[in-house]
Write a protein that holds these residues in place. Structure first.
Motif, short mmCIF file in Angstrom:
data_model
loop_
_atom_site.label_atom_id
_atom_site.label_comp_id
_atom_site.label_asym_id
_atom_site.label_seq_id
_atom_site.Cartn_x
_atom_site.Cartn_y
_atom_site.Cartn_z
N LEU A 243 -37.67 41.45 -58.33
CA LEU A 243 -38.14 40.22 -58.94
C LEU A 243 -38.73 39.30 -57.88
CD1 LEU A 243 -35.15 39.40 -61.32
CD2 LEU A 243 -37.46 40.03 -62.04
N PRO A 244 -39.65 38.42 -58.25
CA PRO A 244 -40.13 37.43 -57.30
C PRO A 244 -38.98 36.56 -56.79
CG PRO A 244 -41.51 37.47 -59.26
CD PRO A 244 -40.30 38.30 -59.57
N VAL A 245 -39.07 36.13 -55.55
CA VAL A 245 -38.03 35.28 -54.97
C VAL A 245 -38.03 33.94 -55.68
CG1 VAL A 245 -37.26 34.12 -52.86
CG2 VAL A 245 -38.23 36.43 -52.74
N PRO A 246 -36.86 33.44 -56.09
CA PRO A 246 -36.81 32.13 -56.77
C PRO A 246 -37.47 31.05 -55.93
CG PRO A 246 -34.68 33.23 -56.93
CD PRO A 246 -35.51 34.05 -55.99
N GLY A 247 -38.23 30.21 -56.61
CA GLY A 247 -38.90 29.12 -55.91
C GLY A 247 -40.29 29.45 -55.42
N THR A 248 -40.64 30.75 -55.40
CA THR A 248 -41.96 31.14 -54.91
C THR A 248 -42.99 31.24 -56.04
OG1 THR A 248 -41.48 33.52 -55.09
CG2 THR A 248 -40.92 32.41 -53.01
N VAL A 249 -42.50 31.31 -57.28
CA VAL A 249 -43.39 31.41 -58.44
C VAL A 249 -42.83 30.53 -59.56
CG1 VAL A 249 -44.15 33.76 -57.89
CG2 VAL A 249 -42.15 33.42 -59.34
N PRO A 250 -43.63 30.17 -60.55
CA PRO A 250 -43.10 29.41 -61.69
C PRO A 250 -42.00 30.21 -62.42
CG PRO A 250 -45.50 29.33 -61.65
CD PRO A 250 -45.09 30.32 -60.60
N ASP A 251 -41.12 29.48 -63.09
CA ASP A 251 -40.01 30.13 -63.79
C ASP A 251 -40.51 31.13 -64.82
OD1 ASP A 251 -38.25 28.64 -62.32
OD2 ASP A 251 -37.90 27.12 -63.87
#
Length: 318
Positions: free
Chosen positions: A179-187
């Motif tokens: 998954l994308p790292v939290p904070g690097t992409v919109p929710d």
């Protein structure tokens, strides 16, 4: 028409013995995974379209920067195919679809799947990533030298059940739940990625692409790329001899003779330096291997996600 489901999309067929070429590739992949153990996203997804005929799915074209561009590519290829098609009903269906995807007036129809005759066409998304070591990105592999320069991957068979080695199997497993790292992409992007793991749990690796980057301390900036390592090197050299002078002319700020001489010297240094790491006149350049992956589900390869449409938008004709 009913199209068959994709066989083996959620399985990985690990073979105890591979053919000699595949075995060398898998062993080199293992060496690289140990040396470059981190998976680093390589920018936005790539788009194209795939075609299903009987049980087989094949990539017809890649390289689009958004779903809308991939639809234009599909429209162009449908018009080309219609000129060679003998069945009148199929020709009409192809031209009708092309007219909606690339209309003379009005907006493009944001439809990513078409069933025409005995074929199914689907716009697909491909994710890109780089293997990263100790602040160093993976360079091309020795086995990449034999790659055919076909970045669009035309007619590439999507075969999740093809035998693979243990290292490819491990990499595919590592990618399944990523998954994308939290904070690097919109929710919403993370939510859609989580949903894709459930709907398209299979992963296949596609042939890589290559980019040429300039490294400045811990920062790196992509300058150009290519379908194989040598093409990326050549385009990097031509970045300085062709693109930079034209860009400056276009900006109304023509380069001076000294700047032209400096750029020519950099290009000559890049061409003369062996390997994939070029330190020329105090500037640090590298060729980097960009891996590509395609997610698969029960009904075939993954189509664009809703956030892809929002991110790249749809064209407006006025």
């Amino acid at each position: 028409m009913t199209f068959p489901l994709m066989h083996g999309y959620d399985h990985i067929n690990v073979a105890a013995r591979l053919d000699p070429v595949a075995d060398v590739r898998d062993r080199e992949l293992g060496e690289r995974m140990l040396r470059y153990p981190k998976i680093f996203p390589a920018g936005s997804p790539e788009f194209g379209y795939a075609v299903q005929f009987t049980k087989e799915w094949r990539i017809a074209s890649l390289g689009a920067d958004g779903p809308a561009t991939a639809r234009y590519s599909l429209a162009m290829d449908l018009r080309t195919a219609a000129a060679k098609e003998a069945d009148a009903a199929t020709v009409q269906a192809m031209l009708s679809a092309a007219g909606r995807l690339d209309p003379e007036e009005g907006e493009q129809l944001a439809k990513d799947e078409w069933e025409i005759g005995d074929r199914r066409y689907r716009v697909v998304r491909v994710e890109k990533f780089i293997l990263l070591g100790d602040r160093v990105m993976e360079p091309p592999r020795s086995t990449d030298a034999d790659l055919a320069a076909n970045g669009l991957l035309r007619d590439h068979l999507i075969d999740p059940s093809a035998p693979c080695g243990q290292w490819e199997a491990q990499l595919r497993l590592n990618l399944v739940g990523r998954l994308p790292v939290p904070g690097t992409v919109p929710d919403m992007v993370r939510t859609e990625a989580r949903h894709a793991i459930q709907t398209h749990p299979g992963v296949v690796l596609l042939p890589p692409a290559f980019i040429a980057v300039e490294v400045d301390g811990e920062a790196w900036a992509p300058l150009t790329g290519g379908d194989d390592p040598e093409e990326a090197r050549d385009r990097l050299a031509r970045h300085f001899t062709d693109l930079m002078p034209r860009l400056r002319e276009f900006q109304g700020d023509p380069p001076s003779p000294a700047e032209l001489a400096e750029w020519a010297a950099i290009a000559d240094g890049i061409r003369a330096t062996p390997g994939h790491h070029f330190t020329v006149r105090g500037r640090d350049f590298r060729t980097v291997r960009v891996c590509r992956m395609l997610r698969l589900g029960r009904d075939g390869p993954e189509a664009p996600r809703p956030s892809d449409q929002d991110r790249y938008g749809l064209p407006t004709f006025g």
